[in-house]
Design a protein around this motif. Structure first.
Motif, short mmCIF file in Angstrom:
data_model
loop_
_atom_site.label_atom_id
_atom_site.label_comp_id
_atom_site.label_asym_id
_atom_site.label_seq_id
_atom_site.Cartn_x
_atom_site.Cartn_y
_atom_site.Cartn_z
N VAL A 34 0.94 -1.31 0.12
CA VAL A 34 0.05 0.03 -0.10
C VAL A 34 0.85 1.22 -0.05
O VAL A 34 1.79 1.26 0.82
CB VAL A 34 -0.95 -0.05 1.27
N ALA A 35 0.47 2.01 -0.96
CA ALA A 35 1.41 3.43 -0.91
C ALA A 35 0.26 4.41 -0.45
O ALA A 35 0.21 4.87 0.54
CB ALA A 35 1.96 3.71 -2.39
N GLY A 36 -0.14 5.20 -1.61
CA GLY A 36 -1.48 5.98 -1.35
C GLY A 36 -2.61 5.58 -0.77
O GLY A 36 -3.40 6.45 0.11
N GLY A 37 -3.04 4.40 -0.92
CA GLY A 37 -4.41 3.56 -0.56
C GLY A 37 -5.63 4.36 -1.21
O GLY A 37 -6.73 3.79 -0.67
N THR A 38 -5.56 5.02 -2.08
CA THR A 38 -6.66 5.70 -2.68
C THR A 38 -7.87 4.57 -3.29
O THR A 38 -9.01 4.80 -3.17
CB THR A 38 -6.59 6.68 -3.78
#
Length: 298
Positions: A34-38
């Motif tokens: 997960v990075a931004g998770g948008t």
């Protein structure tokens, strides 16, 4: 995480390097990066995903910047849309910066990342037609420190997929130093999901025009014959201008290639006409392609 999924994860790992992240995914095959998770958190909130673990990529500094390599920009997969929309980045890759600025409201642009846009591969991903037109390549981080490269179009088309414990580390984009344009149409005023989008990239060194159409199919479409035809009409050593009729013909060519008429039935009867909604979408694509090429040439 959310009130809808209080027990959605059992563990969270925060590696400090790309290879550590790959190792963490190898140790926890069911974990999700997960990075931004948008997109990820939207799926969790809807009950579509219940990961047993998360591997957070937010502390990996090498993924949040870019550097130059052999006439290319090596973009970290953790670059946010907001960062790509800034003037210094726009001077390098104008179309990608334009797509980043159009990616949605500030909350999305501040969190969403380039790598997440690619991995999710949603048809409405604004960066995808730009990357297709740029013929970008992905640098994949593999276990044991190995790296492999694949064209972004191969991943988007499903021809090559990420293996377990692999991550997109970087996106390699050629620095063409030539006009690029990204335009999209939405169903409302202001930021929104694209109903159609077009990226135009001029490549003077190869005397070529690259065009990619997004949002109308599961992956960006390249109308190769339209590209070759219009490139043959451009005076690459002169003004590079085209008459309005040629621009209009290019738009129609692109739209017809991406949204073709129905094939005639096997019994030889007349093919059914396209629905009004499809015809409207075709006109939208034609207008976007015409305008994008006109802006690039001007």
């Amino acid at each position: 995480m959310t009130t809808h999924a209080p027990q959605a994860t059992q563990s969270v790992t925060l590696p400090a390097s790309l290879d550590e992240a790959v190792a963490a995914l190898g140790a926890m095959p069911a974990a999700v990066p997960v990075a931004g998770g948008t997109d990820l958190m939207a799926a969790v909130n809807k009950g579509l995903l219940r990961p047993s673990g998360l591997v957070g990529l937010g502390r990996i500094s090498e993924l949040r910047g870019w550097h130059y390599q052999d006439g290319h920009a090596l973009l970290g997969a953790g670059l946010t849309h907001a960062r790509m929309g800034r003037p210094d980045f726009a001077a390098l890759i104008p179309a990608l910066a334009a797509s980043a600025r159009a990616a949605g409201p500030p909350q999305i642009r501040n969190a969403g990342t380039l790598g997440g846009n690619i991995v999710t591969s949603a048809p409405t991903g604004d960066s995808l037609p730009v990357l297709a037109a740029l013929e970008a390549e992905l640098v994949i981080a593999c276990p044991d420190g190995a790296r492999r490269e694949i064209p972004v179009s191969h991943l988007l088309a499903g021809r090559e997929l990420l293996e377990p414990a692999e991550l997109i580390g970087f996106v390699r984009v050629p620095l063409l130093h030539a006009p690029q344009v990204f335009l999209k149409a939405t169903g409302r005023t202001g930021p929104g999901r694209a109903t159609a989008s077009v990226a135009i990239v001029l490549d003077p060194a190869r005397r070529g025009v690259r065009c990619a159409v997004g949002a109308i199919a599961p992956m960006p479409l390249r109308p190769l014959e339209a590209e070759q035809w219009i490139a043959s009409l451009i005076d690459w050593d002169g003004e590079r201008g085209l008459a309005p009729d040629a621009l209009a013909a290019f738009g129609d060519y692109v739209a017809a290639a991406c949204i073709p008429d129905h094939a005639p039935p096997a019994d030889g009867s007349e093919a059914p006409p396209l629905s009004p909604a499809v015809l409207h979408l075709r006109r939208t694509v034609a207008a976007l392609a015409r305008r994008a090429l006109g802006r690039a040439l001007s």
